[in-house]
Write an enzyme that holds these catalytic residues in place. Sequence first.
Site, short mmCIF file in Angstrom:
data_model
loop_
_atom_site.label_atom_id
_atom_site.label_comp_id
_atom_site.label_asym_id
_atom_site.label_seq_id
_atom_site.Cartn_x
_atom_site.Cartn_y
_atom_site.Cartn_z
N SER A 192 0.83 -1.21 0.00
CA SER A 192 0.00 0.00 0.00
C SER A 192 0.86 1.26 0.00
O SER A 192 1.67 1.45 -0.90
CB SER A 192 -0.97 -0.03 1.18
OG SER A 192 -1.85 -1.13 1.06
N LYS A 242 -22.12 16.56 6.44
CA LYS A 242 -21.21 16.89 7.54
C LYS A 242 -21.18 15.75 8.55
O LYS A 242 -22.22 15.29 9.02
CB LYS A 242 -21.67 18.19 8.21
CG LYS A 242 -20.77 18.66 9.34
CD LYS A 242 -19.38 18.99 8.84
CE LYS A 242 -18.51 19.53 9.97
NZ LYS A 242 -17.13 19.77 9.51
#
Length: 315
Positions: free
Chosen positions: A126, A178
């Site tokens: 990764s 949000k």
Amino acid sequence: MTHFPSSEAHEALAADTFRRSRGRWRIFALVAAAAVVLALFGRFAMPSVTGDGAIARITIDGTISTNAARQKMFEQLIEDDKVKAVIVAINSPGGTTAGGEELYESLRRLSAEKPVVSVINELGASAAYMTAIGTDHIFARRLSIVGSIGVLYQHVNAGKLLDTIGIDLDKVASGPLKAEPDFNEPLEGAPRASLAALVEDSFVWFVDIVAERRNLPRPTALALADGRIVTGRVALENGLIDALGGETEAIAWLESEKGIAEDLPVISAWPLPDEGFGWVGQLLGGSARAALGLPAEGPVMLDGLVSLWQVGTNP
């Protein structure tokens, strides 16, 4: 006849003992403070290079994140003419995408000034593989773990657990996305689409630099970017690394292919040395982790966008 000291004499003796004790503690406090200052200075000081120069070793070990001190170290390596080449020793499952990007960009700047070679030891996956491709040449052991090209965002839906124990969560937010997703709701709808776009944007960049740096057609790089891990041998066959080997082979490559002088010493440039006061750094580090409610040792769980091959641990 035996005479015993008066109470005034006792008080005088006690006061004198107190003054002496306080003086000793003051001296101890000053010495401890000086040790901390020297230790912190050492943590931000690059080891000096003498003679005909040296090869610097950067060790990337454990979970990757952004690091200002590491960035400063890169700039010092770029400017230090005594550092003739750099070896990046990698043993990491990855980390944050921003941390991997920071390392990749730093290594590209460093590579523009002097030869840089990476060695994947046990694990380079990764964001750690993102780091490796920032170097000029990649070595790995035959049985090293390489790959896991991809990006992920993890979400835990604890809604059923909270319903079972009778906890209800609510919030007031400035917009519909949000603080989404809530950990008491499934990841679906607009929050899922928003995070999918975030992951895809990072993933596209990752695949692009793999294709560019490994000189692979993009469809080939994309086919390898399904999150799989492979051994070093398979990574070599697929073009993800350049050769099998470790630091010895990396030094030989620097000498034969980049004209680096033989038998140059290898100095450790990162992590920075503790200058003999490692116990102070460990104490401060352990105290800081404890204050944040983190374990004294071991990896810190990451929250957010990561490029990480996660290894499960046995209980």
